[in-house]
Scaffold this motif. Structure first.
Motif, PDB file in Angstrom:
ATOM      1  N   TYR A   1      30.793  18.697   7.019  1.00  0.00           N
ATOM      2  CA  TYR A   1      30.317  18.209   8.301  1.00  0.00           C
ATOM      3  C   TYR A   1      30.082  16.711   8.252  1.00  0.00           C
ATOM      4  CZ  TYR A   1      29.306  21.581  11.897  1.00  0.00           C
ATOM      5  OH  TYR A   1      29.389  22.441  12.939  1.00  0.00           O
TER       6      TYR A   1
ATOM      7  N   VAL B   1      36.834  24.605   7.069  1.00  0.00           N
ATOM      8  CA  VAL B   1      35.454  24.943   6.677  1.00  0.00           C
ATOM      9  C   VAL B   1      34.895  26.037   7.575  1.00  0.00           C
ATOM     10  CG1 VAL B   1      33.089  24.058   6.612  1.00  0.00           C
ATOM     11  CG2 VAL B   1      34.943  22.706   5.669  1.00  0.00           C
TER      12      VAL B   1
ATOM     13  N   ALA C   1      33.833  29.413   6.017  1.00  0.00           N
ATOM     14  CA  ALA C   1      32.389  29.722   6.015  1.00  0.00           C
ATOM     15  C   ALA C   1      32.059  30.858   6.971  1.00  0.00           C
ATOM     16  CB  ALA C   1      31.582  28.477   6.397  1.00  0.00           C
ATOM     17  N   GLY C   2      32.940  31.097   7.944  1.00  0.00           N
ATOM     18  CA  GLY C   2      32.605  32.063   8.989  1.00  0.00           C
ATOM     19  C   GLY C   2      33.160  33.450   8.789  1.00  0.00           C
TER      20      GLY C   2
ATOM     21  N   THR D   1      31.331  35.691   5.390  1.00  0.00           N
ATOM     22  CA  THR D   1      29.926  35.951   5.705  1.00  0.00           C
ATOM     23  C   THR D   1      29.799  37.045   6.767  1.00  0.00           C
ATOM     24  OG1 THR D   1      30.138  34.049   7.167  1.00  0.00           O
ATOM     25  CG2 THR D   1      28.966  33.680   5.096  1.00  0.00           C
TER      26      THR D   1
ATOM     27  N   THR E   1      28.732  40.964   6.046  1.00  0.00           N
ATOM     28  CA  THR E   1      27.542  41.516   6.710  1.00  0.00           C
ATOM     29  C   THR E   1      27.887  42.828   7.405  1.00  0.00           C
ATOM     30  OG1 THR E   1      26.693  39.282   7.029  1.00  0.00           O
ATOM     31  CG2 THR E   1      25.742  40.995   8.430  1.00  0.00           C
TER      32      THR E   1
ATOM     33  N   LEU F   1      20.785  41.664   6.953  1.00  0.00           N
ATOM     34  CA  LEU F   1      20.763  40.273   6.464  1.00  0.00           C
ATOM     35  C   LEU F   1      19.557  40.020   5.565  1.00  0.00           C
ATOM     36  CD1 LEU F   1      21.813  38.417   9.745  1.00  0.00           C
ATOM     37  CD2 LEU F   1      23.110  38.468   7.601  1.00  0.00           C
TER      38      LEU F   1
ATOM     39  N   ALA G   1      24.171  36.872   3.362  1.00  0.00           N
ATOM     40  CA  ALA G   1      25.534  36.473   2.984  1.00  0.00           C
ATOM     41  C   ALA G   1      25.549  35.188   2.160  1.00  0.00           C
ATOM     42  CB  ALA G   1      26.375  36.300   4.244  1.00  0.00           C
ATOM     43  N   SER G   2      24.480  34.420   2.241  1.00  0.00           N
ATOM     44  CA  SER G   2      24.413  33.198   1.427  1.00  0.00           C
ATOM     45  C   SER G   2      23.072  33.198   0.703  1.00  0.00           C
ATOM     46  CB  SER G   2      24.569  31.997   2.367  1.00  0.00           C
ATOM     47  OG  SER G   2      24.674  30.827   1.639  1.00  0.00           O
TER      48      SER G   2
ATOM     49  N   PHE H   1      20.094  32.439   7.926  1.00  0.00           N
ATOM     50  CA  PHE H   1      21.027  31.363   8.277  1.00  0.00           C
ATOM     51  C   PHE H   1      20.492  30.007   7.804  1.00  0.00           C
ATOM     52  CE2 PHE H   1      21.983  34.781  11.265  1.00  0.00           C
ATOM     53  CZ  PHE H   1      23.366  34.825  11.192  1.00  0.00           C
TER      54      PHE H   1
ATOM     55  N   LEU I   1      17.752  26.906   7.466  1.00  0.00           N
ATOM     56  CA  LEU I   1      16.966  26.277   8.524  1.00  0.00           C
ATOM     57  C   LEU I   1      17.101  24.774   8.432  1.00  0.00           C
ATOM     58  CD1 LEU I   1      13.242  26.236   7.517  1.00  0.00           C
ATOM     59  CD2 LEU I   1      14.890  27.481   6.184  1.00  0.00           C
TER      60      LEU I   1
ATOM     61  N   ARG J   1      20.545  21.285   8.211  1.00  0.00           N
ATOM     62  CA  ARG J   1      21.696  21.807   7.475  1.00  0.00           C
ATOM     63  C   ARG J   1      21.767  23.326   7.557  1.00  0.00           C
ATOM     64  NH1 ARG J   1      24.415  17.971   4.463  1.00  0.00           N
ATOM     65  NH2 ARG J   1      26.052  19.537   4.515  1.00  0.00           N
ATOM     66  N   GLY J   2      21.012  23.910   8.481  1.00  0.00           N
ATOM     67  CA  GLY J   2      21.108  25.353   8.703  1.00  0.00           C
ATOM     68  C   GLY J   2      22.499  25.706   9.219  1.00  0.00           C
TER      69      GLY J   2
ATOM     70  N   PRO K   1      25.583  26.276  11.238  1.00  0.00           N
ATOM     71  CA  PRO K   1      25.978  25.960  12.612  1.00  0.00           C
ATOM     72  C   PRO K   1      26.699  27.118  13.299  1.00  0.00           C
ATOM     73  CG  PRO K   1      27.479  24.905  11.063  1.00  0.00           C
ATOM     74  CD  PRO K   1      26.430  25.595  10.239  1.00  0.00           C
ATOM     75  N   GLY K   2      27.075  28.150  12.520  1.00  0.00           N
ATOM     76  CA  GLY K   2      27.806  29.284  13.095  1.00  0.00           C
ATOM     77  C   GLY K   2      26.891  30.434  13.483  1.00  0.00           C
TER      78      GLY K   2
ATOM     79  N   ALA L   1      28.047  33.949  14.980  1.00  0.00           N
ATOM     80  CA  ALA L   1      27.906  35.158  14.156  1.00  0.00           C
ATOM     81  C   ALA L   1      27.067  36.214  14.874  1.00  0.00           C
ATOM     82  CB  ALA L   1      27.268  34.806  12.813  1.00  0.00           C
TER      83      ALA L   1
HETATM   84  C1  HEM Z   1      26.564  36.623   9.214  1.00  0.00           C
HETATM   85  C2  HEM Z   1      27.159  35.473   9.257  1.00  0.00           C
HETATM   86  C3  HEM Z   1      26.689  34.184   8.603  1.00  0.00           C
HETATM   87  C4  HEM Z   1      25.653  33.952   7.741  1.00  0.00           C
HETATM   88  C5  HEM Z   1      24.658  34.952   7.164  1.00  0.00           C
HETATM   89  C6  HEM Z   1      25.654  32.528   7.432  1.00  0.00           C
HETATM   90  C7  HEM Z   1      24.729  31.898   6.620  1.00  0.00           C
HETATM   91  C8  HEM Z   1      24.781  30.557   6.288  1.00  0.00           C
HETATM   92  C9  HEM Z   1      23.831  29.902   5.447  1.00  0.00           C
HETATM   93  C10 HEM Z   1      22.614  30.557   4.804  1.00  0.00           C
HETATM   94  C11 HEM Z   1      24.213  28.597   5.344  1.00  0.00           C
HETATM   95  C12 HEM Z   1      23.507  27.508   4.516  1.00  0.00           C
HETATM   96  C13 HEM Z   1      22.344  26.945   5.314  1.00  0.00           C
HETATM   97  C14 HEM Z   1      21.429  26.083   4.494  1.00  0.00           C
HETATM   98  O1  HEM Z   1      21.829  25.640   3.417  1.00  0.00           O
HETATM   99  O2  HEM Z   1      20.278  25.854   4.917  1.00  0.00           O
HETATM  100  C15 HEM Z   1      25.413  28.433   6.109  1.00  0.00           C
HETATM  101  C16 HEM Z   1      26.104  27.239   6.228  1.00  0.00           C
HETATM  102  C17 HEM Z   1      27.223  27.088   7.003  1.00  0.00           C
HETATM  103  N1  HEM Z   1      27.787  28.030   7.828  1.00  0.00           N
HETATM  104 FE1  HEM Z   1      27.191  29.945   8.054  1.00  0.00          FE
HETATM  105  N2  HEM Z   1      26.691  31.939   8.105  1.00  0.00           N
HETATM  106  C18 HEM Z   1      27.348  32.903   8.836  1.00  0.00           C
HETATM  107  C19 HEM Z   1      28.415  32.723   9.689  1.00  0.00           C
HETATM  108  C20 HEM Z   1      29.016  31.510   9.940  1.00  0.00           C
HETATM  109  C21 HEM Z   1      30.061  31.298  10.929  1.00  0.00           C
HETATM  110  C22 HEM Z   1      30.607  32.384  11.878  1.00  0.00           C
HETATM  111  C23 HEM Z   1      30.418  29.977  10.829  1.00  0.00           C
HETATM  112  C24 HEM Z   1      31.449  29.197  11.594  1.00  0.00           C
HETATM  113  C25 HEM Z   1      32.286  29.649  12.469  1.00  0.00           C
HETATM  114  C26 HEM Z   1      29.611  29.372   9.783  1.00  0.00           C
HETATM  115  C27 HEM Z   1      29.704  28.055   9.384  1.00  0.00           C
HETATM  116  C28 HEM Z   1      28.884  27.465   8.449  1.00  0.00           C
HETATM  117  C29 HEM Z   1      29.038  26.075   7.987  1.00  0.00           C
HETATM  118  C30 HEM Z   1      30.115  25.082   8.425  1.00  0.00           C
HETATM  119  C31 HEM Z   1      27.992  25.841   7.087  1.00  0.00           C
HETATM  120  C32 HEM Z   1      27.702  24.548   6.316  1.00  0.00           C
HETATM  121  C33 HEM Z   1      26.721  23.712   7.128  1.00  0.00           C
HETATM  122  C34 HEM Z   1      26.349  22.404   6.416  1.00  0.00           C
HETATM  123  O3  HEM Z   1      26.594  22.262   5.227  1.00  0.00           O
HETATM  124  O4  HEM Z   1      25.758  21.533   7.082  1.00  0.00           O
HETATM  125  N3  HEM Z   1      28.764  30.328   9.289  1.00  0.00           N
HETATM  126  N4  HEM Z   1      25.736  29.632   6.700  1.00  0.00           N
END
Ligand code: HEM
Length: 273
Positions: free
Chosen positions: A34, A68, A72-73, A76, A80, A131, A136-137, A202, A204, A207-208, A210-211, A215
């Motif tokens: 990002y 990305v 990332a999407g 996860t 789930t 969740l 997932a993360s 997800f 917080l 940097r939480g 964005p998806g 999702a």
């Molecule tokens: C059940 C589905 C999902 C879960 C549980 C999930 C969970 C997470 C978590 C825990 C993070 C890290 C947040 C942090 O470090 O504070 C993250 C980052 C991210 N997620 Fe998701 N996510 C999901 C779906 C998606 C979807 C659908 C997209 C995009 C279409 C997405 C795009 C991203 C991106 C781009 C980041 C990196 C953000 C950054 O580094 O600033 N995620 N996600």
């Protein structure tokens, strides 16, 4: 996105043109795709004002962002879904309760759609509970402290890489009653997908994930349709194996296998797909 990707593939010289710009950035500064995207988006104009550098520089940013978002999407959301279905076939009474909720709110013969999702709180409880147990993360993304701070009595100097173990928080017996049990009801009354700092699948802050919004539309829609249209059961008498495999996004060790039968009330639903 599709137009941008098509242009990019037809014009490889545009990628080449962007490469000197990439070299201008210190790789250590790129803490996530990002940031990379937004760093590329603006630059100093001739008049000293911030402006878009050029489309040639912008398009690779879009391509990186697309990759990305897809990477990332998908794992996860799909993971789930697989954990949720595994928990459901091991707990048939939860499927029955979810089916009753769906049947009460959506008329017979109509497939649930996006506008129905907010009327199905129990479905959201099932997803939240999934969740909680299988985030997932589980370690979030790596973060860095911007100031010296003290966390839980530990001195954390500025610039320390921090990994937050949310799996441990979600399963902490001091925070949750019977944390290893699948009890969607524990989330009744919770609006959204955060409960203070004890439930944060997800992440917080800025940097939480964005998806999250996407999702929390895609997963309830897909899971809701599977629950509405089919009766589910285990393949044998054995409970589905809930062991976790290795991987960043907490995959199942063994893929789910389950039996399903179309519900008579859902026979018309398939023509609406
Ligand atoms: C059940 C589905 C999902 C879960 C549980 C999930 C969970 C997470 C978590 C825990 C993070 C890290 C947040 C942090 O470090 O504070 C993250 C980052 C991210 N997620 Fe998701 N996510 C999901 C779906 C998606 C979807 C659908 C997209 C995009 C279409 C997405 C795009 C991203 C991106 C781009 C980041 C990196 C953000 C950054 O580094 O600033 N995620 N996600």
């Amino acid at each position: 996105m599709e137009w941008a990707m098509s242009l990019l593939l037809n014009n490889p010289q545009v990628i080449k043109k962007a490469q000197p710009l990439e070299a201008k950035f210190d790789v250590k500064d790129i803490r996530g795709s990002y940031s990379f995207f937004f760093r590329m988006e603006t630059g100093e104009g001739r008049e000293g004002r911030r402006k878009l550098v050029s489309w040639g520089h912008y398009i690779p940013g879009v391509a990186i962002l697309t990759v990305v978002m897809v990477s990332a999407g998908t794992d996860t959301s799909v993971g789930t879904m697989e954990w949720a279905m595994s928990l459901l076939v091991n707990n048939p009474q939860v499927i029955k309760k979810a089916q009753a909720e769906i049947d009460a709110h959506i008329e017979k013969g109509r497939l649930l759609n996006e506008s129905d999702i907010n009327k199905l709180p129990y479905l959201h409880c099932i997803i939240n509970e999934t969740l909680r147990l299988y985030p997932a993360s589980p370690l979030l993304g790596p973060h860095e402290s911007s100031e010296d701070c003290v966390v839980g009595g530990f001195n954390v100097p500025r610039g320390t890489m921090l990994l937050a173990n949310i799996w441990a928080v979600h399963n902490d017996p001091n925070l949750w009653d019977e944390p290893t049990k699948f009890k969607p009801e524990r989330f009744e009354g919770l609006q959204g997908t955060r409960d203070g700092f004890k439930f944060m699948p997800f992440g917080l802050g800025r940097r939480g994930c964005p998806g999250e919004g996407l999702a929390m539309h895609v997963v309830p829609l897909a899971l809701g349709a599977l629950i509405q249209c089919f009766d589910w059961e285990r393949v044998g008498d054995e409970l589905v194996d809930m062991s976790e495999g290795l991987g960043l996004t907490l995959p199942k060790a063994e893929p789910l296998e389950a039996k399903c039968r179309t519900r008579s009330s859902a026979l018309n639903n398939f023509s609406q797909l």
